[in-house]
Motif scaffolding. Structure first.
Motif, PDB file in Angstrom:
ATOM      1  N   THR A 260       0.833  -1.210   0.000  1.00  0.00           N
ATOM      2  CA  THR A 260       0.000   0.000   0.000  1.00  0.00           C
ATOM      3  C   THR A 260       0.864   1.255   0.000  1.00  0.00           C
ATOM      4  O   THR A 260       0.608   2.201  -0.756  1.00  0.00           O
ATOM      5  CB  THR A 260      -0.927  -0.002   1.225  1.00  0.00           C
ATOM      6  OG1 THR A 260      -1.778  -1.151   1.173  1.00  0.00           O
ATOM      7  CG2 THR A 260      -1.783   1.255   1.248  1.00  0.00           C
TER       8      THR A 260
ATOM      9  N   ARG B  41       3.939   1.461  -1.016  1.00  0.00           N
ATOM     10  CA  ARG B  41       4.660   1.518  -2.282  1.00  0.00           C
ATOM     11  C   ARG B  41       3.782   2.098  -3.384  1.00  0.00           C
ATOM     12  O   ARG B  41       4.216   2.927  -4.190  1.00  0.00           O
ATOM     13  CB  ARG B  41       5.135   0.107  -2.649  1.00  0.00           C
ATOM     14  CG  ARG B  41       6.422   0.087  -3.425  1.00  0.00           C
ATOM     15  CD  ARG B  41       7.100  -1.267  -3.435  1.00  0.00           C
ATOM     16  NE  ARG B  41       6.175  -2.367  -3.566  1.00  0.00           N
ATOM     17  CZ  ARG B  41       6.085  -3.365  -2.704  1.00  0.00           C
ATOM     18  NH1 ARG B  41       6.843  -3.373  -1.625  1.00  0.00           N
ATOM     19  NH2 ARG B  41       5.246  -4.367  -2.901  1.00  0.00           N
ATOM     20  N   LEU B  42       2.520   1.655  -3.427  1.00  0.00           N
ATOM     21  CA  LEU B  42       1.595   2.166  -4.441  1.00  0.00           C
ATOM     22  C   LEU B  42       1.302   3.646  -4.218  1.00  0.00           C
ATOM     23  O   LEU B  42       1.210   4.420  -5.162  1.00  0.00           O
ATOM     24  CB  LEU B  42       0.296   1.358  -4.405  1.00  0.00           C
ATOM     25  CG  LEU B  42       0.391  -0.088  -4.927  1.00  0.00           C
ATOM     26  CD1 LEU B  42      -0.930  -0.809  -4.713  1.00  0.00           C
ATOM     27  CD2 LEU B  42       0.779  -0.105  -6.390  1.00  0.00           C
ATOM     28  N   ALA B  43       1.148   4.024  -2.940  1.00  0.00           N
ATOM     29  CA  ALA B  43       0.887   5.432  -2.638  1.00  0.00           C
ATOM     30  C   ALA B  43       2.072   6.302  -3.051  1.00  0.00           C
ATOM     31  O   ALA B  43       1.895   7.389  -3.620  1.00  0.00           O
ATOM     32  CB  ALA B  43       0.597   5.601  -1.149  1.00  0.00           C
TER      33      ALA B  43
ATOM     34  N   SER C 220       4.277   5.599  -5.365  1.00  0.00           N
ATOM     35  CA  SER C 220       4.351   5.605  -6.827  1.00  0.00           C
ATOM     36  C   SER C 220       3.332   6.567  -7.423  1.00  0.00           C
ATOM     37  O   SER C 220       3.645   7.327  -8.352  1.00  0.00           O
ATOM     38  CB  SER C 220       4.118   4.191  -7.349  1.00  0.00           C
ATOM     39  OG  SER C 220       4.123   4.158  -8.752  1.00  0.00           O
ATOM     40  N   GLN C 221       2.109   6.558  -6.889  1.00  0.00           N
ATOM     41  CA  GLN C 221       1.083   7.481  -7.376  1.00  0.00           C
ATOM     42  C   GLN C 221       1.461   8.924  -7.099  1.00  0.00           C
ATOM     43  O   GLN C 221       1.223   9.813  -7.919  1.00  0.00           O
ATOM     44  CB  GLN C 221      -0.253   7.133  -6.740  1.00  0.00           C
ATOM     45  CG  GLN C 221      -0.838   5.811  -7.209  1.00  0.00           C
ATOM     46  CD  GLN C 221      -2.112   5.459  -6.481  1.00  0.00           C
ATOM     47  OE1 GLN C 221      -2.540   6.161  -5.560  1.00  0.00           O
ATOM     48  NE2 GLN C 221      -2.726   4.346  -6.869  1.00  0.00           N
ATOM     49  N   SER C 222       2.067   9.160  -5.923  1.00  0.00           N
ATOM     50  CA  SER C 222       2.498  10.524  -5.596  1.00  0.00           C
ATOM     51  C   SER C 222       3.572  11.007  -6.558  1.00  0.00           C
ATOM     52  O   SER C 222       3.543  12.160  -7.014  1.00  0.00           O
ATOM     53  CB  SER C 222       3.022  10.555  -4.159  1.00  0.00           C
ATOM     54  OG  SER C 222       3.512  11.838  -3.834  1.00  0.00           O
ATOM     55  N   GLN C 223       4.511  10.105  -6.897  1.00  0.00           N
ATOM     56  CA  GLN C 223       5.552  10.482  -7.849  1.00  0.00           C
ATOM     57  C   GLN C 223       4.976  10.768  -9.229  1.00  0.00           C
ATOM     58  O   GLN C 223       5.402  11.698  -9.911  1.00  0.00           O
ATOM     59  CB  GLN C 223       6.596   9.363  -7.934  1.00  0.00           C
ATOM     60  CG  GLN C 223       7.439   9.220  -6.681  1.00  0.00           C
ATOM     61  CD  GLN C 223       8.411   8.060  -6.772  1.00  0.00           C
ATOM     62  OE1 GLN C 223       8.387   7.303  -7.746  1.00  0.00           O
ATOM     63  NE2 GLN C 223       9.243   7.906  -5.758  1.00  0.00           N
ATOM     64  N   ARG C 224       3.974   9.985  -9.631  1.00  0.00           N
ATOM     65  CA  ARG C 224       3.346  10.219 -10.929  1.00  0.00           C
ATOM     66  C   ARG C 224       2.633  11.575 -10.946  1.00  0.00           C
ATOM     67  O   ARG C 224       2.699  12.297 -11.941  1.00  0.00           O
ATOM     68  CB  ARG C 224       2.349   9.103 -11.245  1.00  0.00           C
ATOM     69  CG  ARG C 224       2.979   7.765 -11.562  1.00  0.00           C
ATOM     70  CD  ARG C 224       1.987   6.847 -12.231  1.00  0.00           C
ATOM     71  NE  ARG C 224       2.458   5.476 -12.268  1.00  0.00           N
ATOM     72  CZ  ARG C 224       2.112   4.524 -11.422  1.00  0.00           C
ATOM     73  NH1 ARG C 224       1.259   4.809 -10.441  1.00  0.00           N
ATOM     74  NH2 ARG C 224       2.582   3.305 -11.526  1.00  0.00           N
ATOM     75  N   ARG C 225       1.930  11.872  -9.859  1.00  0.00           N
ATOM     76  CA  ARG C 225       1.231  13.170  -9.794  1.00  0.00           C
ATOM     77  C   ARG C 225       2.223  14.327  -9.838  1.00  0.00           C
ATOM     78  O   ARG C 225       1.988  15.328 -10.512  1.00  0.00           O
ATOM     79  CB  ARG C 225       0.380  13.234  -8.530  1.00  0.00           C
ATOM     80  CG  ARG C 225      -0.890  12.393  -8.592  1.00  0.00           C
ATOM     81  CD  ARG C 225      -1.854  12.790  -7.486  1.00  0.00           C
ATOM     82  NE  ARG C 225      -1.283  12.516  -6.173  1.00  0.00           N
ATOM     83  CZ  ARG C 225      -1.480  11.388  -5.487  1.00  0.00           C
ATOM     84  NH1 ARG C 225      -2.225  10.424  -6.024  1.00  0.00           N
ATOM     85  NH2 ARG C 225      -0.948  11.205  -4.303  1.00  0.00           N
ATOM     86  N   GLN C 226       3.330  14.180  -9.097  1.00  0.00           N
ATOM     87  CA  GLN C 226       4.336  15.244  -9.107  1.00  0.00           C
ATOM     88  C   GLN C 226       4.955  15.394 -10.490  1.00  0.00           C
ATOM     89  O   GLN C 226       5.170  16.515 -10.968  1.00  0.00           O
ATOM     90  CB  GLN C 226       5.428  14.936  -8.081  1.00  0.00           C
ATOM     91  CG  GLN C 226       4.955  15.031  -6.631  1.00  0.00           C
ATOM     92  CD  GLN C 226       6.050  14.655  -5.657  1.00  0.00           C
ATOM     93  OE1 GLN C 226       7.152  14.289  -6.057  1.00  0.00           O
ATOM     94  NE2 GLN C 226       5.745  14.727  -4.368  1.00  0.00           N
TER      95      GLN C 226
END
Length: 202
Positions: A175, A177-179, A181-187
């Motif tokens: 969880t 790790r996914l969070a 990864s999603q934060s990095q994608r948004r940034q």
């Protein structure tokens, strides 16, 4: 169908693979354990399923381990696939030790004497071949059932605790790790949207 054999193996081939996996037993154990960790269910459901499958493996009713594991998993609100994977505790490598331990424990609990040791090796093959199951009950199956209950419960409790904590930790890491990864994608997306705007000429 994808991943389905083109030529289906006969029962002899399937039995040979069950007796001696194409992968060695350590790799097979790692494979099953990864399957358990990646199940989409709560830690309790997965752990209860594994415990149910392990307990079923300590009963002498070969051929009914899956059915017993599914019934126990349903009663414990466990995962059915985890219960099926949990029956892997009983395999050609462990069954001799399980059978010897359950028979010895049951014999001690019931206070049976030497008649069990005399009947089991000498007549087991012929009685089983002729379908005389009831003749096996008192000298063999009954002590194995009585001995299998405490031993199966002990192993099931240990596996439940181990599996629940391991699955919970694995799911928490996944969880986070996914969070991340999603934060990095948004940034990255927000940075591209800022730098990607065309400049207006004055």
């Amino acid at each position: 169908m994808i991943f389905k054999r083109r030529n289906r193996e006969n029962w002899r081939g399937r039995f040979r693979v069950w007796l001696m996996p194409r992968r060695n037993y350590l790799r097979s154990f790692r494979y099953y354990w990864k399957r358990v960790l990646r199940l989409k269910a709560t830690p309790h459901a997965i752990a209860a399923g594994v415990a149910a499958g392990a307990f079923a493996s300590f009963t002498p009713f070969m051929g009914f381990h899956f059915l017993l594991a599914f019934v126990l998993a349903w009663l414990l609100a466990g995962n059915m696939l985890a219960a099926a994977l949990g029956t892997a505790i009983g395999n050609p490598l462990t069954f001799p030790a399980i059978w010897a331990a359950t028979l010895g424990t049951g014999t001690a609990i019931l206070g049976l004497g030497e008649e069990t040791a005399e009947v089991a090796p000498a007549k087991l093959g012929s009685l089983w071949q002729h379908g005389e199951i009831m003749a096996l009950w008192d000298p063999l199956l009954k002590p194995m059932v009585v001995g299998g209950v405490p031993l199966g419960l002990a192993v099931a409790v240990v596996l439940y605790i181990l599996t629940r904590f391991t699955v919970a930790a694995f799911q928490n890491r996944r969880t986070h790790r996914l969070a991340a990864s999603q934060s990095q994608r948004r940034q990255a997306a927000s940075g591209q949207s800022v730098t990607g705007k065309p400049e207006l000429n004055a």
